[in-house]
Structure formats: C-alpha cells, structure tokens
Design an enzyme around this catalytic site. Structure first.
Site, mmCIF file in Angstrom:
data_model
loop_
_atom_site.group_PDB
_atom_site.id
_atom_site.type_symbol
_atom_site.label_atom_id
_atom_site.label_comp_id
_atom_site.label_asym_id
_atom_site.label_seq_id
_atom_site.Cartn_x
_atom_site.Cartn_y
_atom_site.Cartn_z
ATOM 1 N N ASP A 104 -2.637 -7.947 3.295
ATOM 2 C CA ASP A 104 -1.979 -7.685 2.020
ATOM 3 C C ASP A 104 -0.519 -7.297 2.273
ATOM 4 O OD1 ASP A 104 -1.949 -7.672 -0.722
ATOM 5 O OD2 ASP A 104 -2.659 -5.616 -0.906
ATOM 6 N N HIS A 121 7.849 -3.093 -7.679
ATOM 7 C CA HIS A 121 6.679 -2.262 -7.363
ATOM 8 C C HIS A 121 7.045 -1.215 -6.307
ATOM 9 C CE1 HIS A 121 2.685 -0.924 -6.324
ATOM 10 N NE2 HIS A 121 2.778 -1.415 -5.107
ATOM 11 N N GLU A 134 -4.493 -3.745 -9.119
ATOM 12 C CA GLU A 134 -3.192 -4.223 -8.663
ATOM 13 C C GLU A 134 -3.107 -5.709 -8.991
ATOM 14 O OE1 GLU A 134 -2.450 -3.064 -4.536
ATOM 15 O OE2 GLU A 134 -1.570 -1.197 -5.275
ATOM 16 N N GLU A 165 -1.934 -9.083 -8.398
ATOM 17 C CA GLU A 165 -1.394 -9.791 -7.231
ATOM 18 C C GLU A 165 -1.767 -11.271 -7.286
ATOM 19 O OE1 GLU A 165 -2.068 -8.157 -3.379
ATOM 20 O OE2 GLU A 165 -2.217 -6.088 -4.078
ATOM 21 N N ASP A 212 -6.328 -6.154 -6.170
ATOM 22 C CA ASP A 212 -6.570 -5.270 -5.025
ATOM 23 C C ASP A 212 -6.885 -3.868 -5.555
ATOM 24 O OD1 ASP A 212 -6.652 -4.502 -2.356
ATOM 25 O OD2 ASP A 212 -4.559 -3.876 -2.385
ATOM 26 N N ARG A 214 -6.230 5.730 -5.835
ATOM 27 C CA ARG A 214 -4.936 6.342 -5.514
ATOM 28 C C ARG A 214 -5.060 7.737 -4.920
ATOM 29 N NH1 ARG A 214 -1.956 1.872 -5.198
ATOM 30 N NH2 ARG A 214 -1.843 0.756 -7.169
ATOM 31 N N GLN A 236 -6.046 7.261 -1.370
ATOM 32 C CA GLN A 236 -4.871 6.736 -0.654
ATOM 33 C C GLN A 236 -3.889 7.858 -0.296
ATOM 34 O OE1 GLN A 236 -3.071 3.490 -2.827
ATOM 35 N NE2 GLN A 236 -1.478 3.124 -1.309
ATOM 36 N N LYS A 250 -8.701 1.047 -0.369
ATOM 37 C CA LYS A 250 -8.521 -0.345 -0.743
ATOM 38 C C LYS A 250 -9.686 -1.243 -0.346
ATOM 39 C CE LYS A 250 -3.825 -0.255 -1.523
ATOM 40 N NZ LYS A 250 -3.153 -0.920 -2.665
ATOM 41 N N THR A 255 -11.987 -6.282 -3.227
ATOM 42 C CA THR A 255 -10.796 -7.031 -3.629
ATOM 43 C C THR A 255 -11.299 -8.257 -4.374
ATOM 44 O OG1 THR A 255 -9.634 -6.289 -1.642
ATOM 45 C CG2 THR A 255 -8.712 -8.194 -2.800
ATOM 46 N N THR A 259 1.176 -5.895 -5.181
ATOM 47 C CA THR A 259 1.349 -5.741 -6.626
ATOM 48 C C THR A 259 2.657 -6.357 -7.091
ATOM 49 O OG1 THR A 259 0.186 -3.653 -6.439
ATOM 50 C CG2 THR A 259 1.388 -4.047 -8.491
ATOM 51 N N GLU A 265 2.045 2.866 -11.597
ATOM 52 C CA GLU A 265 3.391 2.733 -12.155
ATOM 53 C C GLU A 265 3.401 2.968 -13.658
ATOM 54 O OE1 GLU A 265 5.457 -0.934 -10.809
ATOM 55 O OE2 GLU A 265 3.736 -1.187 -9.493
#
Lengths: 428, 428
Positions: A136, A143, A208, A210, A242, A246, A249, A262, A266, A361, A375
C-alpha cells in the site's frame, strides 16, 4: 494510445451496455472472476458488458478468438488471472480488440456468444488473482497533508513525501472481494490520558478510498523496472477500501508503521479496468511551483496522471438513506501507477504477476474531497452529519460503505469501475 | 512434552549423525526441500540426518511409514511443505516418531532406507514453502534499546514495546534460500547535512540475526488464535537474515515504517526445525521487575522462551578469516512464538500454512550480543575490527555473512539449525 476500441460511437449488441450511466460499455471490457451466486460452480474468468458477463471459458470453447488473442482469452477464462497478467500488454491488447469486435453491434458471432452471457445480478465474484504480495502506498499529498495536520501540525507534509512514493507492505491473505463482511477488529489501544493500554473492539473504524493496481509481468529479484516502461507492468485498476482502526494505528505504529490497524480486511471491487481502457483519461501530472524535480529513476516525460472520479458513500444500518462522504479524483495523486512500480523495483525487489498495489487514500484539495473519516471528522473532533440526521466520527456496526469510481470526458465513452461494498459487523 | 524421540541415548544407523557437534542427530529431524545441485530434478521434501538427507518421496515409495504417519510423510515429500504445515501437530508428531524409529540403530528398514539417502554435500535447497505472507516482528528488547539509543536517546524503549509484539509486513516474493546472492540495493537516501536526497547504492548495508517461524494450520479471517493454543499453529523455526539498508530506512520510514530498506532480499536457512525437536530447550520467559502484566489475550502460564544459541560471522572477500560478530540466544526475546501468533490473529487477520514470521533482530544484554551492525558499530561511529585487521561499519561488497543456530543442554542431544549464508554482490 487510442485505437478503434476507444471509439465512443461503437455500440454493443448487448443492449444494456448502451444505457446512459452504464459502467461497462463496449469501450471498458474489464476482467473479473465469477460464478453463479451461492453455487459451487467452478470459478471462471469473464468480462463485464452492460449488465452481463461474457463467460470467457464458454466463449473460448466456441472458437471465436483470433490466433493473436487465443492464449490471452484462455488465460482470462481461468479461476485466477495471474497467467493473463503475466502475458503483458501486447496479449492484453489483442484480446481487447477481439472482444471489442465480437461484442460490437453487427458481429457475426453475436448469436453464438449470446449463449455465453451470464447476468451480473446472478453472479458472485472472487478475488481475481492469487495475490503474492500486497503493497500500500501513500500517494495523495492532500491525504498526507490532512492526516499530517492532525498528528504533527508543525510538520504536516514530511520532507520525503515529494521525493519518493512512500509505501509499506500490507497483508495479502486478508484481501477480500467486495461484499465480504468486515468484522470490527479487536485491538490494543491506549487512550491519550491512560497510563496503560487496553484490548477491545476498535472505537475508530475507518474506511480509506483507494485504487488498487494489479501487477502484470514481473521483474526478477535484483533487477529494476525502468520508469518509461513501468506501465507495461500494470495490468489494470480496481477500487480498494483499506479498512483501518485508527486507535490501534496510533498505539502500535512506532517505530515500524501500521500493522494490526490495517491487516484484518482490505476490500477490492471485482472488475479490473485495464490501463488501455483508461487511456482516454490521461491528464498532466499535478505539479506545483516549488516541487522538486524527480530523481532520474522516477523521471519520465511519458508519465501522466489518470482522471478517475472516486466516491465513498455511507449507508446507515437498516438500509437507511445513503450519504456521500467523499468525492475526489485520482488526478490529484502526486505519484502515479508508473512511479509506484518503478520505485518498488528500484532496489531489485521482485514484483510478480498478480501482486496488488494500493494507491493509498485519495483526497483532493477542497473540502468534501477527503478520502477517509480521519480527515473528514478531524479524528472525531468534528463529527459529520449524515442524511438521516445521525452523526459519525467513525464507522458504526451495521454501516455499509460503498466506493464508486468512473471516468467521463466529453467525446469519450464512460468507463466505470462498478462498486466496492462492505458492511461492518459487530466485534466477535 | 518430551517423548521417546528426544531420548539423547538414541543413535542412528546413519553414522555421521553421531559425530560430535553434528547439527542433525536423530533427535532433530528437520524438514526441507532439495534436489541435486545444478540439476533440473524435481524439488522434493527431505529430512536431514547427519550429513545426509532422507528423500521422503523415495522412502514413502518403500511403504515404510505407519498408517498414522503416512499422509504426513506424503505431504512432507512434496516440493512445497504447505500441505504438511496445514496438517497440524498430531500429524507432524506421528511422522517424527516414525522417522525416529526408522532411522534408529537396529531398525529393520535400514537397508531399504539406505538407498533413500542423499548426500547434503551434493544438494541444493529451495524455499521450503509457498510463503503467502511474511511478517517481521521486533521482539528483542535489547535490539529495541540499542537501536533506540542511537535514534531517540531520550526515549530509547518506546512505551508500546512491553505491551505488544510490534511487527510490520515484509515482502514474501524476495525471501530467498541460503546461498542466494544478495545484490547491494540502490535506494534513496539523504545525508544528514544534505538539502536533497540522492539515489544510488546503499552505503549502510546491514544484516539482521533473526529466526523465522513457519506457520502451520491457519485461522479463518475474522477469528483469533488463543494464546494457550498458539504454538499448535507453528510448524517450526529456521534462521533468517533480514538484510537491511539503514540509510534508505532512515529516509523512507516516516510515517509508514521500513519498506525498500528491507524488501530486496530476506535469506532463510533450508532446514525447518520443528517445535517438537526444540521442546527440551524451553526456559522461563525473561521478565524484569516493573514489566507490565500481559493483557489477557497475550497471557498464558504455558508460554516459555526457547534457548536457541545464535551467531553471525563475517567472512571478508577472498575467503579470508571469518570473524564472529554476534553471539546471543533467543531466550532473551521479550515476545515468543506464541505471542507473535496470538497477537497477529487477535484482530481476525487470517494466517495461512506456509506464512513466515520473523522474530526481528535478536540481541542480548551484554556486549557482543548485538545482532546487527547498526548496533555493533553504533551506526558507523565505532567501526568494528575484523580478524584480518580490516574495519567494518557496514557490509562491503564481497563480504559473506553466515548465521548459525543450535541448542545444547546437559543431558540432551544437540539440535542444530545449519547455517544461513549470503554474499554481497556489488550494486547493479
């Protein structure tokens, strides 16, 4: 390079391919792997046309392909498209030309091939290749900026961002086809004011927005891929979500980056849109005054961006009204498909047919173009209001997240990506 | 649990298995995949015994295996051991018992099986499984401390280290068998005093002294692995050298961790030592006063460390005198095989038979126990002196790096890992 397959005036004898807004007109011809929903039929390769799928195994058995396209047609009818991906652009192109001619209004094979159509409404899909490795990237400067402003406001865009396509390895085993459920993961998190971490369901489940890129021919270990030839190593693109935790993370990522945040799932869309189908939608690279000149191994006058429209929609539990969360274009990405491939192989890392690259993203410069809830909600500081009046900082159990992608341009046929859907199940 | 296969008094009819210091006595019985050097013979599974390999396909054809071990013997004779790994501990154990009895002095099948031996000196080896995903961990607190002191002295051990086994996804495609050449990678680096990065051969090529763990039976996506049962998901261990480009790593790693600094080559030794063979070498977990109690999903009274001796040797170009760089034990690792597996699956990430886990660089508490040149040379500030008088901050072209591993304990047979070798070629 445009050729007869891009001619927007071409119509298919599959009438649904001409319906305005259709994702799969004759100019698209994306590849996927399908079978009858809920059956134990063998998985097999097909091409989307209108609301149908051309079953390539069945079509191949009819002997309709030219000598130039025959081996590609055979490889494209398999349960995994790795062999097709390995063949390279000349073979892909020959197959596309045959398919365009065979599915075109007036094709003498129409009657034969009508029996090889399968309704998309009755299909289920598989991940279309054995994915050896999934990588990724982090190609969107917006982003990077938006996320950077939340976590390191004094240094929002890191100094390496405009010099190299930042990437990390992801988990291939948990790449799942659109429609697969996404169970809310458990994980370790530490609240900002807590002395110790805890283990439990993530409270910050995010999507996300993508694109995924399936690798075509690979490179042997110890060799590089030239930037000018890099796109020849890309078979095509799909939508990719994805899913990210958070809070996990934030706690786990130092010093080695995201891992458990993550790798639980996916999601990818079932249809792979070839680079050839996307050729009419090339646009100049987004470069600003002050951007550094690329180092030679990433420099090419041929590299362009792709103007692919992208959206993410959230449908709350109970099939409530959907709300559009994100709306942007892949044209804003600082780093392109060619950059990702050339950089990835620049140290001799061997890429293989069927490998999957994520673009990271995709966010754009204006409000509403943010490609994830981190975001959009400023990590929960500014929850968003959905169409049904409810609020979201992050995803709730029962939420369904749907990605869409398409290309439109005056004088060109619309090229659609279909959708990538996932619903959130409560933690186990 | 010890059983008759661990009895140190057992001797094999393969005489070389009794030579003092032999890595592969009758109590070891590690699995690998081999063929005649330089031939195009089919790859096939074998078991190391003394200086020979028992060709399991040939042995199986002799009909020597019991009903309980037959399917495992067949799976173990394949060109990839994924199917054997999927079978689980009961099948592995049944095969080990049969092999111990068949290769034991006085076994009636000795004459038949002598024809199934192949000399290791004439063999070449393959990566013994199709590795679906490769994950590298960071389990040694001494490595974490030593590296931390170089890069963030004020906060050498990050606050998450003793709460979870930090890990990141690595690259499966570039896992290479011992003996494969390692071409010095090109990469982007930025000198500390430079305004802009440059692209060229890494100046800080390092080795990392690690163990690899091959995953046995997997877990479906969305389910976890219980810490008490976690070791049942581990087939066995090998040596692993996670070659690293430290200058590339320093420039690329923010914010997503190491990527191109690591994915050009990872070397593994050819023989997989089963957990059952290692059973006599369990030792208590290294825990210090002040260490936090593990969160429940990582807590088990059954989890123990493994006392595996590890060494790294450097031989300069021209087959000069070798110098021992590192000498430590896996017993010092804060996180064990069981911890890695339980943590990895705790969010529902699906592990699959043949996946590879790296333990991360193994370093110990005292000087000389550092498992990489970053630590040994303090990132080049204190070059080390080799036996031939030359100096090294990092690896030079032509250097050969060899890892060794073994277990020894009074009253037990020595269990060796063989070696993991790689020579550095000049950049392309």
């Amino acid at each position: 390079m445009l050729n007869e397959t891009h001619d927007p005036s071409l119509h298919s004898w599959v009438a649904s391919a001409q319906v305005p807004g259709c994702d799969f007109p004759l100019q698209n011809l994306p590849h996927g792997v399908f079978r009858r929903q809920g059956s134990s039929e063998p998985w097999r390769g097909g091409v989307a046309i209108g609301d149908a799928i051309l079953d390539l195994a069945a079509a191949h058995a009819q002997g309709v392909f030219s000598a130039a396209a025959d081996s590609a047609a055979q490889a494209a009818s398999a349960a995994s498209l790795n062999r097709l991906m390995a063949l390279g652009p000349a073979a892909w192109s020959a197959l596309r030309l045959d398919l365009s001619r065979l599915l075109r209004e007036g094709a003498p094979q129409a009657l034969q091939l009508r029996a090889c159509l399968f309704p998309q409404a009755q299909a289920e899909y598989a991940v279309p290749a054995r994915i050896g490795d999934y990588t990724d990237f982090f190609t969107s400067q917006y982003h990077a900026l938006n996320a950077g402003r939340i976590f390191q406001p004094q240094n929002a865009l890191l100094p390496n961002f405009k010099w190299l396509p930042i990437g990390y390895h992801g988990r291939a085993s948990s790449v799942a086809i659109s429609g697969s459920a996404v169970r809310r993961p458990q994980g370790q998190t530490r609240a900002p004011d807590a002395a110790t971490p805890q283990f439990g369901p993530t409270q910050k489940l995010d999507y996300e927005l993508e694109l995924g890129v399936f690798v075509g021919p690979g490179n042997p270990r110890g060799t590089a891929i030239d930037i000018d030839a890099a796109e020849q190593h890309a078979f095509g693109l799909c939508l990719l979500n994805d899913w990210s935790a958070r809070d996990v993370q934030a706690w786990e990522s130092m010093p080695l980056g995201p891992f458990m945040a993550k790798n639980f799932t996916t999601s990818i869309s079932p249809w792979i849109i070839t680079l050839e189908a996307l050729a009419p939608f090339r646009v100049p690279l987004p470069r600003e005054a002050g951007d550094p000149a690329a180092l030679p191994y990433l420099q090419s006058t041929q590299v362009q961006a792709l103007d692919i429209q992208l959206e993410a929609w959230l449908t709350p539990p109970g099939a409530g009204q959907a709300t559009r969360l994100s709306r942007t274009s892949y044209r804003h990405a600082h780093w392109t498909v060619a950059h990702m491939l050339a950089h990835h192989a620049s140290n001799g890392c061997n890429l293989q047919p069927g490998d999957l690259l994520g673009t990271g993203t995709q966010s754009g410069p204006t409000n509403g173009e943010q490609g994830c809830l981190l975001e959009l909600s400023q990590d929960g500081r500014t929850p968003i209001i959905l169409a049904d009046g409810s609020q979201r900082s992050y995803l709730q159990d029962g939420d369904t997240l749907t990605l869409h992608g398409w290309c439109e341009r005056p004088g060109q046929a619309r090229i659609g990506f279909g959708s990538c859907v996932g619903s959130v199940l409560a933690a186990a």
